[in-house]
Each structure stands twice: as C-alpha cells, then as structure tokens.
Motif scaffolding. Structure first.
Motif, PDB file in Angstrom:
ATOM      1  N   ASP A   1     -37.502  13.811   0.059  1.00  0.00           N
ATOM      2  CA  ASP A   1     -38.465  14.943   0.582  1.00  0.00           C
ATOM      3  C   ASP A   1     -38.818  14.919   1.733  1.00  0.00           C
ATOM      4  N   GLU A   2     -38.435  13.986   2.496  1.00  0.00           N
ATOM      5  CA  GLU A   2     -38.986  13.864   3.945  1.00  0.00           C
ATOM      6  C   GLU A   2     -38.519  14.875   4.910  1.00  0.00           C
ATOM      7  N   GLU A   3     -38.893  15.759   5.704  1.00  0.00           N
ATOM      8  CA  GLU A   3     -38.423  16.649   6.676  1.00  0.00           C
ATOM      9  C   GLU A   3     -38.031  16.103   7.743  1.00  0.00           C
ATOM     10  N   VAL A   4     -36.964  16.470   8.114  1.00  0.00           N
ATOM     11  CA  VAL A   4     -36.179  16.009   9.547  1.00  0.00           C
ATOM     12  C   VAL A   4     -35.629  17.062  10.255  1.00  0.00           C
ATOM     13  N   PHE A   5     -35.497  16.832  11.512  1.00  0.00           N
ATOM     14  CA  PHE A   5     -34.932  17.942  12.466  1.00  0.00           C
ATOM     15  C   PHE A   5     -33.257  17.393  12.346  1.00  0.00           C
ATOM     16  N   VAL A   6     -32.564  18.651  12.216  1.00  0.00           N
ATOM     17  CA  VAL A   6     -30.903  18.211  12.417  1.00  0.00           C
ATOM     18  C   VAL A   6     -30.620  18.953  13.439  1.00  0.00           C
ATOM     19  N   CYS A   7     -29.878  18.341  14.380  1.00  0.00           N
ATOM     20  CA  CYS A   7     -29.067  18.613  15.509  1.00  0.00           C
ATOM     21  C   CYS A   7     -27.741  19.565  15.058  1.00  0.00           C
TER      22      CYS A   7
ATOM     23  N   LEU B   1     -18.322  19.538  30.964  1.00  0.00           N
ATOM     24  CA  LEU B   1     -18.168  20.453  29.633  1.00  0.00           C
ATOM     25  C   LEU B   1     -19.542  20.292  28.817  1.00  0.00           C
ATOM     26  N   THR B   2     -19.929  21.285  28.086  1.00  0.00           N
ATOM     27  CA  THR B   2     -20.899  21.037  27.020  1.00  0.00           C
ATOM     28  C   THR B   2     -20.486  20.270  25.803  1.00  0.00           C
ATOM     29  N   TYR B   3     -21.184  19.733  25.037  1.00  0.00           N
ATOM     30  CA  TYR B   3     -20.645  18.814  23.614  1.00  0.00           C
ATOM     31  C   TYR B   3     -19.583  19.562  23.181  1.00  0.00           C
ATOM     32  N   GLU B   4     -19.937  20.766  22.680  1.00  0.00           N
ATOM     33  CA  GLU B   4     -19.194  21.934  21.787  1.00  0.00           C
ATOM     34  C   GLU B   4     -17.945  21.925  22.653  1.00  0.00           C
ATOM     35  N   GLN B   5     -17.783  22.105  23.890  1.00  0.00           N
ATOM     36  CA  GLN B   5     -16.414  22.327  24.605  1.00  0.00           C
ATOM     37  C   GLN B   5     -15.678  21.074  24.588  1.00  0.00           C
ATOM     38  N   ALA B   6     -16.396  19.850  24.855  1.00  0.00           N
ATOM     39  CA  ALA B   6     -15.815  18.785  24.841  1.00  0.00           C
ATOM     40  C   ALA B   6     -15.020  18.361  23.272  1.00  0.00           C
ATOM     41  N   ILE B   7     -15.657  18.531  22.523  1.00  0.00           N
ATOM     42  CA  ILE B   7     -15.290  18.458  21.262  1.00  0.00           C
ATOM     43  C   ILE B   7     -14.048  19.456  20.955  1.00  0.00           C
ATOM     44  N   LYS B   8     -14.089  20.436  21.400  1.00  0.00           N
ATOM     45  CA  LYS B   8     -13.017  21.359  21.162  1.00  0.00           C
ATOM     46  C   LYS B   8     -11.855  21.003  21.850  1.00  0.00           C
ATOM     47  N   SER B   9     -11.847  20.492  23.350  1.00  0.00           N
ATOM     48  CA  SER B   9     -10.884  20.084  23.946  1.00  0.00           C
ATOM     49  C   SER B   9     -10.324  19.065  23.378  1.00  0.00           C
ATOM     50  N   GLU B  10     -10.961  17.910  23.037  1.00  0.00           N
ATOM     51  CA  GLU B  10     -10.506  16.658  22.488  1.00  0.00           C
ATOM     52  C   GLU B  10      -9.695  17.253  21.018  1.00  0.00           C
ATOM     53  N   ARG B  11     -10.312  18.046  20.224  1.00  0.00           N
ATOM     54  CA  ARG B  11      -9.377  18.378  19.062  1.00  0.00           C
ATOM     55  C   ARG B  11      -8.185  19.097  19.241  1.00  0.00           C
ATOM     56  N   GLU B  12      -8.048  20.231  20.283  1.00  0.00           N
ATOM     57  CA  GLU B  12      -7.010  20.765  20.765  1.00  0.00           C
ATOM     58  C   GLU B  12      -5.998  19.649  21.465  1.00  0.00           C
ATOM     59  N   ALA B  13      -6.411  18.798  22.157  1.00  0.00           N
ATOM     60  CA  ALA B  13      -5.492  17.941  22.606  1.00  0.00           C
ATOM     61  C   ALA B  13      -4.867  16.842  21.566  1.00  0.00           C
ATOM     62  N   ASN B  14      -5.711  16.610  20.595  1.00  0.00           N
ATOM     63  CA  ASN B  14      -5.037  15.952  19.494  1.00  0.00           C
ATOM     64  C   ASN B  14      -4.190  16.485  18.897  1.00  0.00           C
TER      65      ASN B  14
ATOM     66  N   PHE C   1     -35.188  17.481  20.303  1.00  0.00           N
ATOM     67  CA  PHE C   1     -35.213  18.348  21.352  1.00  0.00           C
ATOM     68  C   PHE C   1     -34.323  17.803  22.463  1.00  0.00           C
ATOM     69  N   ASN C   2     -34.486  16.671  22.751  1.00  0.00           N
ATOM     70  CA  ASN C   2     -33.650  15.903  23.739  1.00  0.00           C
ATOM     71  C   ASN C   2     -32.066  15.903  23.605  1.00  0.00           C
ATOM     72  N   ARG C   3     -31.879  15.741  22.247  1.00  0.00           N
ATOM     73  CA  ARG C   3     -30.532  15.674  21.901  1.00  0.00           C
ATOM     74  C   ARG C   3     -30.033  16.870  21.693  1.00  0.00           C
ATOM     75  N   GLN C   4     -30.700  18.049  21.712  1.00  0.00           N
ATOM     76  CA  GLN C   4     -30.228  19.469  21.543  1.00  0.00           C
ATOM     77  C   GLN C   4     -29.855  19.984  22.917  1.00  0.00           C
ATOM     78  N   PHE C   5     -30.864  19.419  24.043  1.00  0.00           N
ATOM     79  CA  PHE C   5     -30.783  19.745  25.186  1.00  0.00           C
ATOM     80  C   PHE C   5     -29.578  19.028  25.976  1.00  0.00           C
ATOM     81  N   LEU C   6     -29.265  17.798  25.614  1.00  0.00           N
ATOM     82  CA  LEU C   6     -28.314  17.017  26.291  1.00  0.00           C
ATOM     83  C   LEU C   6     -26.900  17.779  25.682  1.00  0.00           C
TER      84      LEU C   6
END
Length: 159
Positions: A16-22, A57-70, A36-41
């Motif tokens: 039942d603990e509340e947490v913040f999910v990135c 790249l942003t995190y999302e762009q890097a993940i997308k690039s790695e997925r496409e390269a794989n 907040f720091n993780r979201q910002f990064l």
C-alpha cells in the motif's frame, strides 16, 4: 560512458506504499526529488546508442536506436556474421559510416558460403528466378596486370 542499469525495486516496499514511477525506465522511487532527477535525466540529450555510437540522444531515442540496431543485426544472415566480424577484427575504424562503407565494398562483389541468393535463368522464352544457397566459392584466378610506363625523358623521344 558506462551502461545504464535501472534501480531495483526499493527494499521492503509495502503493497500500500505510494511511490513515484519513472515512465521511461519503470523505476519506482520513494523520494520525489530522486524521481524528478531521473525524469529530468531521461529527457536530456545525455544518452548514446551502445550499438551505433549515436550520441546526444534522449533516453527514449537511445532505447529506440538500440532496439532498431538489434533488429537489423538479427536480420543479417548467419553466414555474413562471421565474415563481418572477421573483417571488423582486421580493420581499425571508429567512424560507423566508414565501417559500413568498407563492409559494403567488401561484400559487393563476393559470395559467401551459406548465403542465399536469387538465381536467374531462362528456360525457352521464359525468364525465371529461384532462391538458392551458395555451397562453395571458387577464388578467381588472378590475371597478370599489364603495366605501361610512359616517361617524358629525352631518351624516349623519337626525332
């Protein structure tokens, strides 16, 4: 740069603990400032693709690039992988465009054992194609190179 590893789920997390999910990394944070720091990064252009070397790249762009390269790497026929790795092992290049160009040039006029190719043939008036696999490769015989030497020395000039 070092590879990014998302944080583990916090120890002793209560149901039942509340947490913040990135939303990018799916990490859970008890502390809003850490969240907040993780979201910002993740939104900054501080990331790079491990496979292509693309940076800023942003995190999302890097993940997308790695997925496409794989996906691209996984689509390469196995027979090419050994030849590509051998070629890369014996060449030193840091620019990905140069490496791609050299690999492309190397394979442009070569067949590899196990490679699947289209074989075009004519039967009567009908042109057909069939998918076949290369079973062996015969190295071409090297032909002598004809060299002509032209000089502008006075002894070679005729009167």
């Amino acid at each position: 740069r070092k590879p990014f590893k998302p944080r583990q789920i916090p120890d002793n997390l209560k149901a039942d603990e509340e947490v913040f999910v990135c939303s990018y990394t799916k990490e859970a944070f008890r502390n809003y400032e850490d969240f907040f720091n993780r979201q910002f990064l993740c939104k900054t252009s501080a990331w790079s693709c491990e496979l292509t070397g693309q940076h800023n790249l942003t995190y999302e762009q890097a993940i997308k690039s790695e997925r496409e390269a794989n996906e691209t790497l996984n689509s390469i026929q196995d027979c090419y992988k050994k030849a590509i790795l051998s070629l890369l092992h014996h060449t030193y290049r840091t620019n990905i465009k140069t490496v791609v160009g050299e690999v492309s040039t190397f394979f442009k006029d070569r067949y590899i054992v196990g490679e699947e190719v289209e074989y075009y043939f004519t039967l009567g008036d009908k042109r057909s194609a069939k998918r076949v696999k290369v079973l062996s490769v015969i190295q071409p015989k090297s032909s002598p190179v004809k060299v002509s030497v032209i000089t502008n020395s006075p002894q070679n000039k005729s009167p």
